[in-house]
Design a protein around this motif. Structure first.
Motif, short mmCIF file in Angstrom:
data_model
loop_
_atom_site.label_atom_id
_atom_site.label_comp_id
_atom_site.label_asym_id
_atom_site.label_seq_id
_atom_site.Cartn_x
_atom_site.Cartn_y
_atom_site.Cartn_z
N SER A 2 -5.75 -7.26 -12.91
CA SER A 2 -6.11 -6.30 -11.88
C SER A 2 -7.62 -6.22 -11.77
O SER A 2 -8.36 -6.52 -12.72
CB SER A 2 -5.52 -4.94 -12.23
OG SER A 2 -5.97 -4.52 -13.49
N GLN A 3 -8.10 -5.80 -10.63
CA GLN A 3 -9.53 -5.68 -10.43
C GLN A 3 -10.02 -4.37 -11.03
O GLN A 3 -9.26 -3.42 -11.18
CB GLN A 3 -9.86 -5.75 -8.95
CG GLN A 3 -9.36 -4.58 -8.13
CD GLN A 3 -9.66 -4.75 -6.66
OE1 GLN A 3 -8.78 -4.69 -5.83
NE2 GLN A 3 -10.91 -4.98 -6.33
N PRO A 4 -11.30 -4.32 -11.34
CA PRO A 4 -11.86 -3.08 -11.89
C PRO A 4 -11.77 -1.95 -10.86
O PRO A 4 -11.76 -2.19 -9.65
CB PRO A 4 -13.32 -3.45 -12.17
CG PRO A 4 -13.35 -4.93 -12.26
CD PRO A 4 -12.29 -5.41 -11.32
N VAL A 5 -11.76 -0.72 -11.34
CA VAL A 5 -11.71 0.45 -10.48
C VAL A 5 -12.83 1.41 -10.90
O VAL A 5 -12.84 1.90 -12.03
CB VAL A 5 -10.35 1.18 -10.58
CG1 VAL A 5 -10.36 2.42 -9.69
CG2 VAL A 5 -9.22 0.23 -10.17
N GLU A 6 -13.74 1.65 -9.96
CA GLU A 6 -14.87 2.53 -10.23
C GLU A 6 -14.54 3.96 -9.83
O GLU A 6 -13.74 4.21 -8.92
CB GLU A 6 -16.11 2.09 -9.44
CG GLU A 6 -16.54 0.68 -9.65
CD GLU A 6 -15.99 -0.26 -8.59
OE1 GLU A 6 -16.59 -1.33 -8.36
OE2 GLU A 6 -14.95 0.07 -7.98
N SER A 7 -15.22 4.90 -10.48
CA SER A 7 -15.14 6.31 -10.12
C SER A 7 -16.39 7.01 -10.61
O SER A 7 -17.17 6.43 -11.38
CB SER A 7 -13.88 6.95 -10.73
OG SER A 7 -13.94 6.91 -12.14
N GLY A 8 -16.59 8.23 -10.15
CA GLY A 8 -17.69 9.04 -10.65
C GLY A 8 -18.88 9.17 -9.72
O GLY A 8 -19.84 9.88 -10.03
#
Length: 123
Positions: A2-8
């Motif tokens: 899966s691809q990375p998932v950014e947040s914040g």
């Protein structure tokens, strides 16, 4: 994989701080990049698979800290003393470790990219 998932990401005043998170696998070297409006994407920092090695580009040194918690499959980018020039979409990218090659946030070394998270620094 899966691809990375950014947040914040979010809106912060000049001088403020934000911590970005990247949900990813502990198998990869991870880098943060950013792209400001009208500018090319640029590297920010990167971290080795176990976290013992890090690298920062000049504008990030002393203000940004990259770290990882492999138990949580998460890489962080702590950003302090933010300025309007830090306004950009921040991307997390995963890459395979390269033997005998210095750790660097160079786009071609990273094969899996997140969708990005917007950081806006404004009064």
């Amino acid at each position: 994989q899966s691809q990375p998932v950014e947040s914040g990401g979010g809106l912060v005043q000049p001088g403020g701080s934000l911590r970005l998170s990247c949900e990813t696998s502990a198998d990869y070297v991870i880098a943060w990049f950013r792209q400001a409006p009208g500018k090319e994407r640029e590297g920010v920092a990167c971290i080795s698979r176990r976290g013992e090695g890090t690298y920062y580009v000049d504008f990030a040194k002393g203000r940004f800290t990259i770290s990882r918690d492999n138990a949580k499959n998460t890489v962080y980018l702590q950003m302090n003393n933010l300025t309007p020039e830090d306004t950009a979409v921040y991307y997390c990218a995963a890459g395979f470790p390269l033997f005998d090659t210095p750790l660097r946030p160079i786009e071609g070394r990273y094969h899996s990219w997140g969708q990005g998270t917007q950081v806006t620094v404004s009064p």
